[in-house]
Write an enzyme that holds these catalytic residues in place. Structure first.
Site, PDB file in Angstrom:
ATOM      1  N   ASP A 115       7.401   1.351  40.888  1.00  0.00           N
ATOM      2  CA  ASP A 115       6.053   1.913  40.848  1.00  0.00           C
ATOM      3  C   ASP A 115       5.711   2.641  42.142  1.00  0.00           C
ATOM      4  OD1 ASP A 115       3.224   2.327  40.492  1.00  0.00           O
ATOM      5  OD2 ASP A 115       3.240   0.696  39.046  1.00  0.00           O
ATOM      6  N   ASP A 143       7.458   5.818  38.264  1.00  0.00           N
ATOM      7  CA  ASP A 143       6.485   6.354  37.303  1.00  0.00           C
ATOM      8  C   ASP A 143       5.762   7.574  37.851  1.00  0.00           C
ATOM      9  OD1 ASP A 143       5.148   4.811  39.182  1.00  0.00           O
ATOM     10  OD2 ASP A 143       3.813   3.838  37.741  1.00  0.00           O
ATOM     11  N   HIS A 144       5.581   7.628  39.158  1.00  0.00           N
ATOM     12  CA  HIS A 144       4.933   8.766  39.822  1.00  0.00           C
ATOM     13  C   HIS A 144       5.126   8.606  41.315  1.00  0.00           C
ATOM     14  CE1 HIS A 144       1.882   5.811  40.699  1.00  0.00           C
ATOM     15  NE2 HIS A 144       1.700   5.606  39.405  1.00  0.00           N
ATOM     16  N   CYS A 163      -0.792   5.420  36.557  1.00  0.00           N
ATOM     17  CA  CYS A 163       0.227   4.489  36.050  1.00  0.00           C
ATOM     18  C   CYS A 163       0.296   4.434  34.532  1.00  0.00           C
ATOM     19  CB  CYS A 163      -0.030   3.082  36.595  1.00  0.00           C
ATOM     20  SG  CYS A 163      -0.032   2.985  38.396  1.00  0.00           S
TER      21      CYS A 163
END
Length: 510
Positions: free
Chosen positions: A13, A318-319, A53
């Protein structure tokens, strides 16, 4: 190709791509991820198609752009009948095991109003077998583990606050109250390894998701003080926030929406001083190193158990994270640091490509089609992404994309956001699209706001050239390209199906 096909899909994450290749790479120890890169294929122009998220994971796991799945905020429901990685893996005979979270908000049309599933945006996506719940705002198994170990805390969020070892007033980079062996990252990995040990030889699919280095930024010793803040590169951009604010009206609310004080708990106020910024950047990198250590344990387990050559291993994020760049924190912005993510894939039988780098532009929606393609499962037309198997083999299709596309929704129906309040936008036009090709980045808004254009052959994201006359042709060309992209990628769930006298028929999208 091996008879037993395992799939391990790891999401970290909020890990910036430049921790592995870029401005921060030389300042953070990630030995296990780097060793994995030597055995895998790395995609160095990989982007999340949306943030934050929940939406980003919805896109990753459904293979859909946000404009199609429309789960555009944390807490926005995902349609219950949307095909996703788990539902399609089940069709291939796999039990989709989830260790961690997907941050999925359930469709209220499919549940009673009183169902607890409708009271948390962190629910698992349909089709997944939740082996271990490790949601940031819940994490009941880890809480129980800490309590059993004798850790004392009055409130769960106290676990996420730095604690002075000497009992003094805590500092930003003081350690967490728990030991490194008992951290959320260690606990998740321990459970994963114990759960997977009996499954050797079965043919399995596991989705392993690490919350770190996502904030709150607190790390157990020694990771809390592993890096000297004074030796780290300073955040990118001008030292004067006024320069950022002058670039576009979007950036005022963007900077105010997520501040340095939101990234650490237990302090009344955290000012954006150079010392504080660098300290929290150092803690972030320490958390990244902690995750790297435990991913190393996972990879070693696959090797020791004789499963490495039977397992497709996908590692991504995710980013990204702004981490103080451009006076911004988090991922609710338009810059590459918030969207560009690492992607590494090791495919059994692909040793000749080990350590290679793919520079064709790829998107987070490509991951699910890739996994399905590798196990031989058909890819639903609803999925916008394309399989990366040809690129893994070093044979990119002639019609491969020449740009990436991302979206961001900055509305909140229940309580208008800072953008809505300051820009006067509504729930339907508080959104933007980002198109990146080899030279330019175009940012276009649904609301009546001016576009942004960055020329990466010159000053890049440091200068918005959208209103410079010499760029008018490029601005028009890219705007048309974005329009065409949206038109070509409108929802294809049923658009290629036909009802005929012989019954329903369907054509494959790609």
């Amino acid at each position: 190709m091996p008879d037993t096909k395992n799939v391990l899909f790891i999401i970290i994450d909020q890990l910036r791509a430049d921790c592995l290749n870029g401005a921060l790479a030389a300042h953070v120890e990630l030995p296990n991820l780097r060793a994995f890169m030597d055995e895998a294929v790395t995609f160095d122009r990989h982007y999340s198609v949306t943030n934050p998220c929940g939406p980003s994971r919805a896109s990753i796991l459904t293979g859909q752009y946000a404009m199609n799945h429309r789960s555009v905020r944390n807490g926005t429901p995902l349609r219950h009948d949307t095909p996703n990685l788990a539902t399609e893996m089940r069709k291939a005979g796999y039990l989709p095991m989830l260790f961690g979270y997907t941050d999925t908000s359930a469709d209220p049309r499919a549940h009673d109003h009183n169902d607890p599933i409708l009271k948390s945006y962190e629910r698992p996506m349909a089709g997944f077998e939740e082996v271990l719940e490790m949601r940031l705002e819940e994490s009941y198994p880890w809480r129980a583990y800490l309590m059993e170990k004798g850790y004392a805390f009055d409130d769960y969020w106290d676990v996420h606050k730095p604690v002075s070892p000497e009992g003094k007033k805590p500092r930003l980079n003081d350690p967490a109250l728990y030991r490194a062996d008992d951290s959320d990252t260690a606990f998740l990995t321990d459970v994963f390894l114990k759960s997977m040990a009996p499954r050797v030889g079965e043919g399995w699919f596991a989705h392993l998701t690490y919350i770190r280095p996502h904030p709150p930024l607190v790390a157990p010793a020694p990771y809390n003080a592993m890096y000297d803040p004074t030796t780290l590169p300073r955040p990118a951009g001008s030292t004067d926030p006024a320069d950022e604010l002058a670039m576009h009206p979007f950036f005022g609310p963007a900077i105010d929406n997520s501040t340095i004080g939101d990234f650490v708990l237990g302090f009344d106020a955290v000012e954006p001083t150079v010392e504080n910024i660098q300290t929290l950047r150092a803690v972030y990198l320490g958390l990244a190193t902690e995750v790297d250590h435990h991913i190393g344990r996972v990879i070693q387990f696959l090797k020791d158990s004789g499963q490495y050559e039977d397992t497709l291993v996908v590692i991504t994020a995710d980013h990204g994270e702004m981490l103080g760049d451009r006076h911004s924190w988090g991922k609710m912005t338009v810059y590459d640091a918030a969207y560009q993510t690492p992607l590494m894939i090791r495919m059994p039988g692909n040793k000749t490509r080990a350590g290679s780098v793919v520079s064709e532009p790829t998107e987070s929606v490509d991951i699910t089609p890739t996994i399905l393609d590798w196990i031989g499962q058909s890819i639903p037309n609803a999925m916008d992404g394309r399989s990366l198997l040809p690129l893994l083999h070093g044979q990119p299709p002639e019609d491969w994309r020449t740009y990436t596309f991302s979206e961001l929704d900055f509305a909140e129906p229940e309580q208008p956001t800072l953008w809505q309040q300051e820009l006067g936008t509504g729930n339907s036009d508080s959104c933007l699209g980002i198109l990146r090709d080899d030279r330019f980045t175009l940012v276009e808004f649904a609301a009546d706001l001016p576009p942004m254009l960055f020329d990466h052959s010159k000053d890049g994201e440091l200068q918005n050239v959208a209103e410079v006359p010499e760029y008018l042709t490029d601005l028009t060309r890219l705007s048309r390209q974005m329009l065409r992209h949206r038109m070509r990628n409108m929802d294809h769930t049923l658009s290629l199906d036909s009802i005929t006298a012989e019954g329903p028929k369907s054509k494959s999208r790609y």
